[in-house]
Design a protein around this motif. Structure first.
Motif, PDB file in Angstrom:
ATOM      1  N   PRO A 293       0.780  -1.227   0.000  1.00  0.00           N
ATOM      2  CA  PRO A 293       0.000   0.000   0.000  1.00  0.00           C
ATOM      3  C   PRO A 293       0.817   1.284   0.000  1.00  0.00           C
ATOM      4  CG  PRO A 293       0.124  -0.846   2.205  1.00  0.00           C
ATOM      5  CD  PRO A 293       0.822  -1.842   1.325  1.00  0.00           C
ATOM      6  N   GLY A 294       2.081   1.214   0.322  1.00  0.00           N
ATOM      7  CA  GLY A 294       2.901   2.422   0.430  1.00  0.00           C
ATOM      8  C   GLY A 294       2.864   2.982   1.845  1.00  0.00           C
ATOM      9  N   LYS A 295       3.578   4.072   2.029  1.00  0.00           N
ATOM     10  CA  LYS A 295       3.736   4.658   3.364  1.00  0.00           C
ATOM     11  C   LYS A 295       2.497   5.390   3.852  1.00  0.00           C
ATOM     12  CE  LYS A 295       8.726   5.090   2.978  1.00  0.00           C
ATOM     13  NZ  LYS A 295       9.877   6.008   2.910  1.00  0.00           N
ATOM     14  N   LEU A 296       1.621   5.820   2.945  1.00  0.00           N
ATOM     15  CA  LEU A 296       0.399   6.524   3.336  1.00  0.00           C
ATOM     16  C   LEU A 296      -0.721   5.515   3.566  1.00  0.00           C
ATOM     17  CD1 LEU A 296       0.476   9.499   0.799  1.00  0.00           C
ATOM     18  CD2 LEU A 296       1.126   9.532   3.216  1.00  0.00           C
ATOM     19  N   SER A 297      -0.541   4.646   4.555  1.00  0.00           N
ATOM     20  CA  SER A 297      -1.514   3.589   4.796  1.00  0.00           C
ATOM     21  C   SER A 297      -1.493   3.170   6.253  1.00  0.00           C
ATOM     22  CB  SER A 297      -1.198   2.378   3.914  1.00  0.00           C
ATOM     23  OG  SER A 297       0.033   1.796   4.311  1.00  0.00           O
ATOM     24  N   ILE A 298      -2.595   2.600   6.682  1.00  0.00           N
ATOM     25  CA  ILE A 298      -2.660   2.040   8.022  1.00  0.00           C
ATOM     26  C   ILE A 298      -1.742   0.822   8.121  1.00  0.00           C
ATOM     27  CG2 ILE A 298      -4.181   0.915   9.699  1.00  0.00           C
ATOM     28  CD1 ILE A 298      -6.411   2.789   8.747  1.00  0.00           C
ATOM     29  N   ASP A 299      -1.646   0.048   7.051  1.00  0.00           N
ATOM     30  CA  ASP A 299      -0.734  -1.105   7.050  1.00  0.00           C
ATOM     31  C   ASP A 299       0.688  -0.681   7.397  1.00  0.00           C
ATOM     32  OD1 ASP A 299      -2.723  -2.915   6.332  1.00  0.00           O
ATOM     33  OD2 ASP A 299      -2.203  -2.910   4.202  1.00  0.00           O
ATOM     34  N   HIS A 300       1.151   0.402   6.785  1.00  0.00           N
ATOM     35  CA  HIS A 300       2.514   0.880   7.038  1.00  0.00           C
ATOM     36  C   HIS A 300       2.651   1.341   8.489  1.00  0.00           C
ATOM     37  CE1 HIS A 300       6.436   2.558   6.153  1.00  0.00           C
ATOM     38  NE2 HIS A 300       6.065   3.667   6.766  1.00  0.00           N
ATOM     39  N   LEU A 301       1.651   2.059   8.977  1.00  0.00           N
ATOM     40  CA  LEU A 301       1.673   2.531  10.363  1.00  0.00           C
ATOM     41  C   LEU A 301       1.723   1.355  11.332  1.00  0.00           C
ATOM     42  CD1 LEU A 301       1.398   4.909  12.380  1.00  0.00           C
ATOM     43  CD2 LEU A 301      -1.074   4.567  12.225  1.00  0.00           C
ATOM     44  N   LEU A 302       0.894   0.347  11.098  1.00  0.00           N
ATOM     45  CA  LEU A 302       0.886  -0.828  11.966  1.00  0.00           C
ATOM     46  C   LEU A 302       2.217  -1.574  11.908  1.00  0.00           C
ATOM     47  CD1 LEU A 302      -2.725  -2.203  11.314  1.00  0.00           C
ATOM     48  CD2 LEU A 302      -1.874  -1.046  13.374  1.00  0.00           C
ATOM     49  N   ALA A 303       2.777  -1.686  10.720  1.00  0.00           N
ATOM     50  CA  ALA A 303       4.076  -2.361  10.584  1.00  0.00           C
ATOM     51  C   ALA A 303       5.150  -1.624  11.375  1.00  0.00           C
ATOM     52  CB  ALA A 303       4.461  -2.463   9.110  1.00  0.00           C
TER      53      ALA A 303
END
Length: 172
Positions: free
Chosen positions: A154-164
């Motif tokens: 998803p890239g850095k602008l995502s909840i996935d990135h934040l959670l990671a």
């Protein structure tokens, strides 16, 4: 006898203004087309057509409208060898389709479970292609977007990135 020689500008000198413009354009493109931005745009671009289709299937919370059921019962057919064939369990298929067309786009836009949502939309795209085989020019773009999100995330602008980042920080 007097000889006068005039020097012709070299090819490199002649092309320098063009080279400069091309380099400036490349720099601008690299600035605008950052992978994080491109991935966010890709998530929204893939979400929109499915959301628009999904939102039309509902009359209320978990209340399919009659049109959605009629489409899967009477209109939509699976174009498989020896077919076309009617959809099995059309009411169930309409319900599952409607749920997926709402849920997966929301996940994509948020960047939450992005690879899962993109995989779901790729599967749906394959089913749509079997239903509307002449729509392949659009369907292949949906498939390409889904595959790119599955491959690069998803890239850095995502909840996935934040959670990671949060889980990585806690593991350290």
């Amino acid at each position: 006898m007097i000889s006068t020689t005039t020097q012709q500008p070299s090819t490199k000198t002649k092309l320098q203004p063009i080279v400069t413009v091309v380099e400036m354009a490349q720099s601008l493109i690299r600035t605008v087309a950052q992978p994080t931005f491109v991935q966010a745009v890709m998530r929204v671009a893939l979400a929109v057509p499915f959301w628009k289709s999904g939102i039309l299937k509902w009359d209320g919370f978990l209340q399919l409208n009659d049109t959605a059921v009629t489409l899967f019962t009477d209109e939509f057919m699976l174009h498989l060898p020896g077919g076309p064939y009617p959809y099995p369990a059309p009411v169930t298929m309409a319900f599952l389709s409607g749920c997926a067309e709402i849920t997966f786009p929301i996940l994509l836009v948020l960047g939450l479970a992005t690879r899962f949502a993109a995989t779901g939309l790729l599967f749906m795209t394959l089913i749509v292609e079997l239903t509307v085989p002449d729509g392949w020019p659009i369907h292949i773009t949906w498939a390409a977007m889904a595959l790119s999100l599955m491959a690069w995330g998803p890239g850095k602008l995502s909840i996935d990135h934040l959670l990671a980042r949060l889980f990585h920080r806690q593991a350290s």
